[in-house]
Motif scaffolding. Structure first.
Motif, mmCIF file in Angstrom:
data_model
loop_
_atom_site.group_PDB
_atom_site.id
_atom_site.type_symbol
_atom_site.label_atom_id
_atom_site.label_comp_id
_atom_site.label_asym_id
_atom_site.label_seq_id
_atom_site.Cartn_x
_atom_site.Cartn_y
_atom_site.Cartn_z
ATOM 1 N N ALA A 44 24.998 64.723 45.009
ATOM 2 C CA ALA A 44 25.306 63.389 44.497
ATOM 3 C C ALA A 44 26.365 63.455 43.403
ATOM 4 C CB ALA A 44 24.041 62.712 43.973
ATOM 5 N N VAL A 45 26.268 64.434 42.524
ATOM 6 C CA VAL A 45 27.254 64.598 41.454
ATOM 7 C C VAL A 45 28.628 64.912 42.055
ATOM 8 C CG1 VAL A 45 27.957 66.075 39.523
ATOM 9 C CG2 VAL A 45 25.610 65.245 39.670
ATOM 10 N N ARG A 46 28.653 65.782 43.059
ATOM 11 C CA ARG A 46 29.926 66.125 43.703
ATOM 12 C C ARG A 46 30.557 64.915 44.381
ATOM 13 N NH1 ARG A 46 28.012 71.877 46.228
ATOM 14 N NH2 ARG A 46 28.437 73.105 44.364
ATOM 15 N N ARG A 47 29.753 64.116 45.091
ATOM 16 C CA ARG A 47 30.274 62.911 45.743
ATOM 17 C C ARG A 47 30.852 61.944 44.712
ATOM 18 N NH1 ARG A 47 25.629 63.360 48.713
ATOM 19 N NH2 ARG A 47 24.611 61.764 47.461
ATOM 20 N N ASN A 48 30.138 61.778 43.604
ATOM 21 C CA ASN A 48 30.591 60.885 42.553
ATOM 22 C C ASN A 48 31.909 61.372 41.956
ATOM 23 O OD1 ASN A 48 30.864 59.105 40.443
ATOM 24 N ND2 ASN A 48 28.961 59.631 39.444
ATOM 25 N N LEU A 49 31.991 62.640 41.643
ATOM 26 C CA LEU A 49 33.206 63.205 41.060
ATOM 27 C C LEU A 49 34.364 63.104 42.035
ATOM 28 C CD1 LEU A 49 34.647 64.666 38.779
ATOM 29 C CD2 LEU A 49 33.805 66.819 39.730
ATOM 30 N N GLY A 77 34.794 60.909 44.368
ATOM 31 C CA GLY A 77 35.194 59.510 44.410
ATOM 32 C C GLY A 77 36.057 59.129 43.222
ATOM 33 N N GLN A 78 35.705 59.633 42.053
ATOM 34 C CA GLN A 78 36.504 59.349 40.860
ATOM 35 C C GLN A 78 37.879 60.002 40.952
ATOM 36 O OE1 GLN A 78 34.355 60.355 37.296
ATOM 37 N NE2 GLN A 78 32.574 59.157 37.891
ATOM 38 N N HIS A 117 35.249 62.825 52.409
ATOM 39 C CA HIS A 117 34.926 61.484 52.876
ATOM 40 C C HIS A 117 34.895 61.433 54.369
ATOM 41 C CE1 HIS A 117 36.274 59.489 48.925
ATOM 42 N NE2 HIS A 117 34.977 59.668 48.952
#
Length: 72
Positions: free
Chosen positions: A39-44, A46-47, A72
């Motif tokens: 989840a942290v990797r996906r969030n980063l 995306g940013q 993605h």
């Protein structure tokens, strides 16, 4: 990741320090930690995909477009 899973991660970490975990709890902890890391990797990612860089020549380059929006 929802708050219930985060609370469970913290609960297992406290129990591991205090009294130790069973094999099933260790497996659950490992699985929850991996979900958290994902989840942290996906969030980063995306940013980072939404960051624009001003190149020295004056062009604006989007990192997501430059590196193909990996993940993605």
């Amino acid at each position: 990741m929802d708050s219930e899973k985060l609370q469970r991660i913290n609960e297992l970490a406290r129990r591991a320090k205090a009294e130790g975990l069973t094999e099933a709890e260790r497996a659950e902890q490992a699985q929850l930690r991996q979900e958290y890391i994902d989840a942290v990797r996906r969030n980063l990612r995306g940013q980072l995909n939404n960051i624009d860089i001003l190149e020295p020549d004056g062009n604006i380059q989007n990192l997501g477009e430059k590196y193909g929006k990996k993940g993605h």
